[in-house]
Scaffold this motif. Structure first.
Motif, PDB file in Angstrom:
ATOM      1  N   SER B  85       0.848  -1.185   0.000  1.00  0.00           N
ATOM      2  CA  SER B  85       0.000   0.000   0.000  1.00  0.00           C
ATOM      3  C   SER B  85       0.880   1.230   0.000  1.00  0.00           C
ATOM      4  N   TYR B  86       0.328   2.334  -0.525  1.00  0.00           N
ATOM      5  CA  TYR B  86       1.150   3.540  -0.588  1.00  0.00           C
ATOM      6  C   TYR B  86       0.873   4.480   0.568  1.00  0.00           C
ATOM      7  N   GLY B  87       0.152   4.012   1.568  1.00  0.00           N
ATOM      8  CA  GLY B  87      -0.114   4.894   2.694  1.00  0.00           C
ATOM      9  C   GLY B  87      -1.107   5.974   2.302  1.00  0.00           C
ATOM     10  N   THR B  88      -0.758   7.210   2.591  1.00  0.00           N
ATOM     11  CA  THR B  88      -1.694   8.298   2.302  1.00  0.00           C
ATOM     12  C   THR B  88      -1.512   8.813   0.878  1.00  0.00           C
ATOM     13  N   GLU B  89      -2.468   9.595   0.418  1.00  0.00           N
ATOM     14  CA  GLU B  89      -2.389  10.175  -0.927  1.00  0.00           C
ATOM     15  C   GLU B  89      -1.170  11.084  -1.055  1.00  0.00           C
ATOM     16  N   ALA B  90      -0.915  11.822   0.008  1.00  0.00           N
ATOM     17  CA  ALA B  90       0.217  12.748  -0.024  1.00  0.00           C
ATOM     18  C   ALA B  90       1.508  11.976  -0.263  1.00  0.00           C
ATOM     19  N   ARG B  91       1.582  10.794   0.365  1.00  0.00           N
ATOM     20  CA  ARG B  91       2.781   9.980   0.171  1.00  0.00           C
ATOM     21  C   ARG B  91       2.874   9.454  -1.241  1.00  0.00           C
ATOM     22  N   LEU B  92       1.714   9.098  -1.816  1.00  0.00           N
ATOM     23  CA  LEU B  92       1.722   8.603  -3.194  1.00  0.00           C
ATOM     24  C   LEU B  92       2.310   9.666  -4.120  1.00  0.00           C
ATOM     25  N   VAL B  93       1.888  10.914  -3.925  1.00  0.00           N
ATOM     26  CA  VAL B  93       2.423  12.004  -4.745  1.00  0.00           C
ATOM     27  C   VAL B  93       3.935  12.098  -4.559  1.00  0.00           C
ATOM     28  N   LEU B  94       4.347  11.978  -3.300  1.00  0.00           N
ATOM     29  CA  LEU B  94       5.776  12.038  -2.978  1.00  0.00           C
ATOM     30  C   LEU B  94       6.544  10.932  -3.718  1.00  0.00           C
ATOM     31  N   TYR B  95       5.968   9.712  -3.677  1.00  0.00           N
ATOM     32  CA  TYR B  95       6.628   8.573  -4.312  1.00  0.00           C
ATOM     33  C   TYR B  95       6.723   8.757  -5.819  1.00  0.00           C
ATOM     34  N   LEU B  96       5.614   9.233  -6.411  1.00  0.00           N
ATOM     35  CA  LEU B  96       5.634   9.388  -7.865  1.00  0.00           C
ATOM     36  C   LEU B  96       6.621  10.471  -8.277  1.00  0.00           C
ATOM     37  N   LYS B  97       6.701  11.512  -7.470  1.00  0.00           N
ATOM     38  CA  LYS B  97       7.658  12.570  -7.765  1.00  0.00           C
ATOM     39  C   LYS B  97       9.089  12.021  -7.677  1.00  0.00           C
ATOM     40  N   ALA B  98       9.327  11.205  -6.631  1.00  0.00           N
ATOM     41  CA  ALA B  98      10.657  10.605  -6.475  1.00  0.00           C
ATOM     42  C   ALA B  98      10.971   9.681  -7.637  1.00  0.00           C
ATOM     43  N   LEU B  99       9.948   8.999  -8.131  1.00  0.00           N
ATOM     44  CA  LEU B  99      10.148   8.109  -9.268  1.00  0.00           C
ATOM     45  C   LEU B  99      10.559   8.911 -10.501  1.00  0.00           C
ATOM     46  N   GLY B 100       9.853  10.044 -10.716  1.00  0.00           N
ATOM     47  CA  GLY B 100      10.213  10.908 -11.828  1.00  0.00           C
ATOM     48  C   GLY B 100      11.641  11.412 -11.695  1.00  0.00           C
ATOM     49  N   GLU B 101      11.989  11.763 -10.480  1.00  0.00           N
ATOM     50  CA  GLU B 101      13.347  12.232 -10.208  1.00  0.00           C
ATOM     51  C   GLU B 101      14.363  11.142 -10.560  1.00  0.00           C
ATOM     52  N   THR B 102      14.041   9.906 -10.160  1.00  0.00           N
ATOM     53  CA  THR B 102      14.919   8.774 -10.465  1.00  0.00           C
ATOM     54  C   THR B 102      15.147   8.648 -11.958  1.00  0.00           C
ATOM     55  N   GLY B 241      19.761   7.252  -3.892  1.00  0.00           N
ATOM     56  CA  GLY B 241      19.223   8.075  -2.812  1.00  0.00           C
ATOM     57  C   GLY B 241      19.606   7.592  -1.427  1.00  0.00           C
ATOM     58  N   ILE B 242      20.101   6.352  -1.340  1.00  0.00           N
ATOM     59  CA  ILE B 242      20.472   5.820  -0.037  1.00  0.00           C
ATOM     60  C   ILE B 242      21.558   6.672   0.612  1.00  0.00           C
ATOM     61  N   VAL B 243      22.448   7.233  -0.210  1.00  0.00           N
ATOM     62  CA  VAL B 243      23.471   8.107   0.361  1.00  0.00           C
ATOM     63  C   VAL B 243      23.074   9.574   0.263  1.00  0.00           C
ATOM     64  N   GLY B 244      21.861   9.860  -0.227  1.00  0.00           N
ATOM     65  CA  GLY B 244      21.383  11.242  -0.226  1.00  0.00           C
ATOM     66  C   GLY B 244      21.487  11.943  -1.566  1.00  0.00           C
ATOM     67  N   ALA B 245      21.595  11.179  -2.650  1.00  0.00           N
ATOM     68  CA  ALA B 245      21.758  11.821  -3.952  1.00  0.00           C
ATOM     69  C   ALA B 245      20.485  11.764  -4.782  1.00  0.00           C
ATOM     70  N   GLY B 246      19.341  11.886  -4.153  1.00  0.00           N
ATOM     71  CA  GLY B 246      18.092  12.023  -4.888  1.00  0.00           C
ATOM     72  C   GLY B 246      17.479  10.722  -5.368  1.00  0.00           C
ATOM     73  N   GLY B 247      16.245  10.832  -5.834  1.00  0.00           N
ATOM     74  CA  GLY B 247      15.558   9.655  -6.341  1.00  0.00           C
ATOM     75  C   GLY B 247      14.819   8.906  -5.252  1.00  0.00           C
ATOM     76  N   ILE B 248      14.293   7.740  -5.645  1.00  0.00           N
ATOM     77  CA  ILE B 248      13.375   7.020  -4.787  1.00  0.00           C
ATOM     78  C   ILE B 248      14.097   6.274  -3.657  1.00  0.00           C
ATOM     79  N   GLY B 249      15.417   6.127  -3.778  1.00  0.00           N
ATOM     80  CA  GLY B 249      16.170   5.312  -2.822  1.00  0.00           C
ATOM     81  C   GLY B 249      16.111   5.822  -1.389  1.00  0.00           C
ATOM     82  N   SER B 250      16.119   7.174  -1.241  1.00  0.00           N
ATOM     83  CA  SER B 250      16.122   7.699   0.128  1.00  0.00           C
ATOM     84  C   SER B 250      14.817   7.342   0.828  1.00  0.00           C
ATOM     85  N   LEU B 251      13.691   7.463   0.092  1.00  0.00           N
ATOM     86  CA  LEU B 251      12.395   7.117   0.675  1.00  0.00           C
ATOM     87  C   LEU B 251      12.343   5.633   1.011  1.00  0.00           C
ATOM     88  N   LEU B 252      12.860   4.816   0.073  1.00  0.00           N
ATOM     89  CA  LEU B 252      12.841   3.374   0.298  1.00  0.00           C
ATOM     90  C   LEU B 252      13.620   3.011   1.550  1.00  0.00           C
TER      91      LEU B 252
END
Lengths: 299, 298
Positions: B85-102, B241-252
């Protein structure tokens, strides 16, 4: 004098028109591709927050960073180039060599164990995934999807999850590498198995062998050298992968490097990087030699 | 070897084959009686490999209790992951934005790397620059760039441009310059010589040779390699993103640390989906450009 044979204009005209149309179509395609590419670039610029001015303004940071990691910033040699004191003494460049070599050894072992376990699973699965050998459509489909999953999820994601499950340490790194390797090698292995000569396999089946015997006596001799070659190539890749496993706490030299970078131990950063680069290069050269030998002898 | 098990009364073919066996055994001694040394060598290699595995397990301090405990926990995580599940709608937007960034990171990183590596490839190809020293130096330079992982480059670039996706773009660019430089130069070295010879024979100079003989041949190969790397960079960009360089990794990595397993599963599925889409798109493009499926990569 040579004369050129030329179609009469009336016959030539349709050809010329067709040619022009084809050319125009191609040009339209190219222009469309350029526009799409341009739009994608612009969109990506905004999404990735590219800031050229910042890069230009801070580019000196990059060069000065490189400069700083190659100079001592503490101890009696402060300000001197690290290469002037490449020794192993307490104030020298490689002062931590015993610790680092141990971690480097750990990194290599993680890569080795990950490759070996992954290759073993790939070996078991690849014959089931190969179109010419798989027992049934269903098992083939399932195996293929499974391998796809294993190789598409980045190994560091597995490592993150495993660190939570198995605790901080090399175990998480080994398992993460093993799963990714199983997926990647499983695909390559099954492709090798799909390209074999099927006559020996038919022969074994015809003389009453079962599936396992067929794989053992007809397929294995044909694929083994290629399998080993791919396995070694994967080992090379996994050494690189294992060097960063420590970033998420999954063992190896990565943790030490991360600490050095985050805490600005400049000379240590360059020392560890040099050690990693040298190790990776040595492994590259050795495995490439073995691989050439293998595929050369195999043919 | 076992004789074929049940077949009906031995036919003439079978007797004939069995009669030929001794002669065959003499003709192909390596197959019927492999040299004991070779066998010993094979066994030694296998024993060595297994021994090294045992040593590794011992040295890396694996214990059964840890393995079983971990597997139990993994089972727990998986049961918690269903349903994703993607949690809240706000989070879904966040995830999709991070995906675009990736995607943006992977795309720009690959593109910039290709642009910079293009001249490097020519410099490192021995059939373009005949100078041995230049050749060796540029190859070693590319090798050392390649030996440093993307994530390490990301850490270094973060020091220059700060945290964020831009550092990710630069990191992917840097590590791919090494890879592309090597691949491009190898592609150039493997080209058909006839075109170059033709250009030189009709009076062309070095630049003419590059423009009219090498580039037309090599562009489709480059393009296909770049597309292939775009695919694999999409994967790299998901973790950068795990080290802080953007994309979906930091959220993951955040969600994993917070034990939000349904969302972790959602993010992993999102990554799988996007990688599958990029795979499809780029293999279509590659096919349409080079007109064939396989171009070799080392």
């Amino acid at each position: 004098m040579t004369t050129f044979v030329r179609l009469p204009d009336a016959q030539l005209l349709p050809h010329v028109l067709t040619y022009r149309r084809a050319l125009a179509a191609r040009r339209r395609q190219t222009i469309a591709a350029i526009i799409v590419l341009g739009l994608a670039i612009i969109a990506a610029f905004f999404m990735a927050e590219v800031d050229v001015l910042k890069l230009v303004a801070n580019f000196t940071n990059f060069t000065s960073y490189l400069q700083r990691i190659f100079h001592f910033d503490s101890g009696p040699y402060t300000g001197q180039l690290v290469v002037l004191h490449p020794g192993f003494g307490t104030d020298d460049w490689f002062w931590g060599i015993t610790k680092w070599l141990k971690l480097l050894g750990e990194t290599l072992l993680i890569a080795y164990l990950g490759t070996a376990i992954g290759a073993a699973f790939a070996f078991i699965f690849c014959f089931h995934a190969a179109d010419n050998l798989g027992k049934s459509r269903t098992t083939r489909w399932i195996t293929k999807r499974l391998l796809e999953f294993c190789r598409t999820v980045p190994e560091l994601v597995f490592a993150l999850i495993f660190v939570v499950a198995f605790g901080v340490g090399a175990l998480a790194g080994v398992l993460a590498l093993a799963i990714h390797t199983a997926g990647a090698l499983g695909k390559l292995f099954s492709e090798v198995a799909e390209n074999i000569d099927m006559k020996p396999a038919d022969g074994v089946i015809a003389s009453g062998g079962n599936w396992t015997e067929m794989v053992r006596f007809a397929v294995l001799p044909q694929v083994l050298s290629n399998f080993t070659s791919y396995g070694l190539l994967r080992f090379e890749i996994n050494v690189r992968g294992a060097s960063i496993m420590g970033f998420v706490g999954a063992g190896g030299i990565g943790q030490e490097l991360l600490t050095a970078i985050r805490k600005f131990y400049y000379a240590d950063v360059s020392a560890i990087l040099v050690l990693i680069i040298v190790t990776v290069m040595v492994i590259d050269v050795v495995t490439e030699y073995v691989r050439h030998h293998l595929t050369g002898a195999g043919r | 070897m076992k004789p074929a098990s049940p077949p009906a009364p031995p036919g003439a073919l079978r007797t004939q084959a069995l009669e030929q066996r001794p002669a065959l055994a003499i003709a192909y001694p390596q197959i019927f009686a492999p040299s004991p040394w070779r066998r010993l060598l094979t066994l030694a290699i296998i024993a060595g490999a297994l021994g090294l595995m045992v040593f590794a397990v011992w040295e890396l301090d694996f214990s059964w209790s840890r393995i079983w405990g971990g597997i139990g926990k993994l089972g727990d995580f998986v049961t918690h992951m269903i349903p994703p599940s993607y949690g809240t709608e706000a989070r879904l937007v966040l995830y999709l934005k991070a995906l675009g960034e990736t995607l943006a990171i992977a795309f720009l990183g690959t593109l910039l790397a290709a642009l910079f590596a293009f001249p490097m490839g020519f410099l490192a190809a021995s059939n373009v620059v005949a100078n041995r020293l230049v050749h060796i130096l540029s190859r070693r330079f590319l090798d050392s760039i390649r030996a440093v992982d993307t994530l390490i480059w990301a850490l270094i670039w973060i020091n220059v441009v700060g945290l964020g996706p831009f550092a990710g773009v630069l990191a992917i660019m840097t590590s791919d310059i090494g890879a592309f430089g090597k691949l491009f130069s190898e592609a150039l070295e493997n080209l058909d010589r006839k075109a170059s010879e033709g250009v030189v024979a009709s009076g062309g100079n070095g630049l003419h040779r590059i423009r009219f003989a090498l580039i037309p041949q090599v562009i489709p190969i480059f393009f296909s390699q770049v597309l292939y790397y775009f695919e694999s960079n999409t994967r790299s960009a998901t973790i950068i993103g795990i080290v802080g360089a953007g994309g979906i990794g930091s959220l993951l990595s955040e969600r994993i640390r917070e034990n939000e397993w349904p969302e972790v599963a959602f993010l992993v599925l999102l990554i799988l989906l996007i990688v599958a889409i990029i795979d499809q798109v780029s293999s279509r493009l590659r096919l349409s450009v080079i007109g064939q499926r396989n171009v070799t990569f080392s």
